[in-house]
Design an enzyme around this catalytic site. Structure first.
Site, short mmCIF file in Angstrom:
data_model
loop_
_atom_site.label_atom_id
_atom_site.label_comp_id
_atom_site.label_asym_id
_atom_site.label_seq_id
_atom_site.Cartn_x
_atom_site.Cartn_y
_atom_site.Cartn_z
N ARG A 33 0.85 -1.19 0.00
CA ARG A 33 0.00 0.00 0.00
C ARG A 33 0.88 1.24 0.00
NH1 ARG A 33 -3.11 -3.39 -0.95
NH2 ARG A 33 -5.18 -3.81 -0.05
N HIS A 58 17.93 -6.07 4.89
CA HIS A 58 18.57 -6.48 3.63
C HIS A 58 17.97 -5.63 2.52
CE1 HIS A 58 20.09 -10.04 0.96
NE2 HIS A 58 20.09 -8.90 0.28
N ARG A 60 17.51 -4.49 -0.94
CA ARG A 60 17.86 -4.91 -2.29
C ARG A 60 17.76 -3.73 -3.26
NH1 ARG A 60 18.05 -10.52 -2.84
NH2 ARG A 60 17.36 -11.64 -0.98
N HIS A 65 11.37 -4.51 -0.56
CA HIS A 65 10.92 -4.46 0.84
C HIS A 65 11.60 -3.28 1.54
CE1 HIS A 65 14.37 -7.17 0.70
NE2 HIS A 65 13.63 -8.20 0.37
N GLU A 89 22.67 -6.42 5.55
CA GLU A 89 23.17 -7.49 4.69
C GLU A 89 22.79 -7.22 3.25
OE1 GLU A 89 21.34 -10.95 6.45
OE2 GLU A 89 19.59 -10.81 5.12
N HIS A 215 18.78 -18.33 8.26
CA HIS A 215 17.94 -18.71 7.13
C HIS A 215 17.06 -19.90 7.52
CE1 HIS A 215 17.16 -17.59 2.88
NE2 HIS A 215 16.56 -18.78 2.88
N ASP A 216 15.79 -19.61 7.69
CA ASP A 216 14.76 -20.62 8.00
C ASP A 216 14.91 -21.23 9.39
OD1 ASP A 216 13.52 -20.12 5.63
OD2 ASP A 216 14.32 -21.88 4.60
#
Length: 272
Positions: A33, A58, A60, A65, A89, A215-216
């Site tokens: 939005r 992070h 990009r 985001h 990162e 990660h995960d």
């Protein structure tokens, strides 16, 4: 500024694994939005208030985001939390080094930058750096970060033999890419995966190279990972923690991840 002779950065003494919350997914939701809702900065503040030892972003190049403004606003927030850490990162061959230089020029805090070898259009990080192939292009970038008193962490696969090369390139820490463990958990194959991570961590420790992981990782698999893999200084957790926060709230989610970490370091009861 002499980039060639800057001494290695001292690392903090290790007592227990720190939790750094990656807030990218908060920004991803906001970007659906044209309003500042949910607030990325407020999410970071709530996580810090709940006890998180750090915040990770992070950014990009396509700003899918985290946006540039988010980076500066969160860095400004971190000035009010001098005992916590700000970690950025990303790929140092893309936009990451711009933030490293600019935050330093503005006098804003940045404690760690994690170099990740992802492409500009990559869905998510899915592999670590390769040595010796990547050493030559990483070394001058690591020196640039060190010249600004920023710790450098390299995103790496759990390959024990690669730890010495990461250290030789100038890295202060490695972040072990934990997706293979997360995919295997809780099946018996996880034990083989954990063995590889433990071997990599021991190889890093033997040469005074700090170890992070991410990660995960989630509330189900985190404690076992930290019990088995020695000396993990920091876990960076985003997707799972923010997903949990949708149900639990930021404070409860952060506190439960801290509980998982505490359980990993608690004495294991022996059968009577």
């Amino acid at each position: 500024m002499n980039l060639l002779s800057h001494p290695p950065l001292p690392d903090k003494p290790f007592h227990k694994t720190a939790l750094s919350v990656n807030i990218n997914k908060v920004a991803l939701l906001r970007n659906t939005r044209h309003v500042d809702m949910p607030s990325v900065t407020r999410a970071a503040e709530l996580c810090l208030e709940a006890g998180a030892q750090g915040i990770t972003v992070h950014p990009r190049p396509d700003e899918r985001h985290i946006r540039a403004d988010d980076v500066y606003e969160i860095a400004a927030l971190m000035k009010d939390w001098p005992d916590r850490e700000f970690n950025i990162e990303g790929n140092p061959l893309h936009n990451l080094m711009h933030f490293v230089r600019d935050l330093s020029a503005r006098g804003l805090p940045l404690h760690q930058c994690t170099f990740v070898p992802d492409s500009e259009d990559q869905f998510t990080s899915d592999h670590g750096w390769s040595f010796p192939q990547d050493a030559e292009r990483l070394q001058p970038l690591i020196k640039q970060a060190h010249a600004r008193d920023v710790r450098v962490c390299l995103f790496m696969d759990p390959i024990a033999g690669a730890m010495a090369a990461a250290k030789a390139a100038g890295a202060d820490r490695v972040e072990l890419y934990t997706e293979t463990y997360a995919k295997a958990w809780p099946e018996p194959e996880k034990n083989e995966s954990l063995s590889r991570f433990a071997q990599a961590a021991r190889a890093a420790a033997a040469i005074n190279l700090g170890v992070n992981a991410g990660h995960d990782l989630n509330r189900n698999n985190l404690t076992e990972f930290l019990r088995t893999v020695p000396g993990v200084r920091e876990v960076s957790i985003g997707h799972a923690l923010i997903a949990d926060a949708l149900e639990m709230g930021y404070a409860a989610a952060v506190k439960d991840y801290l509980r998982c970490i505490d359980e990993a370091f608690a004495p294991v009861a022996t059968p009577q």
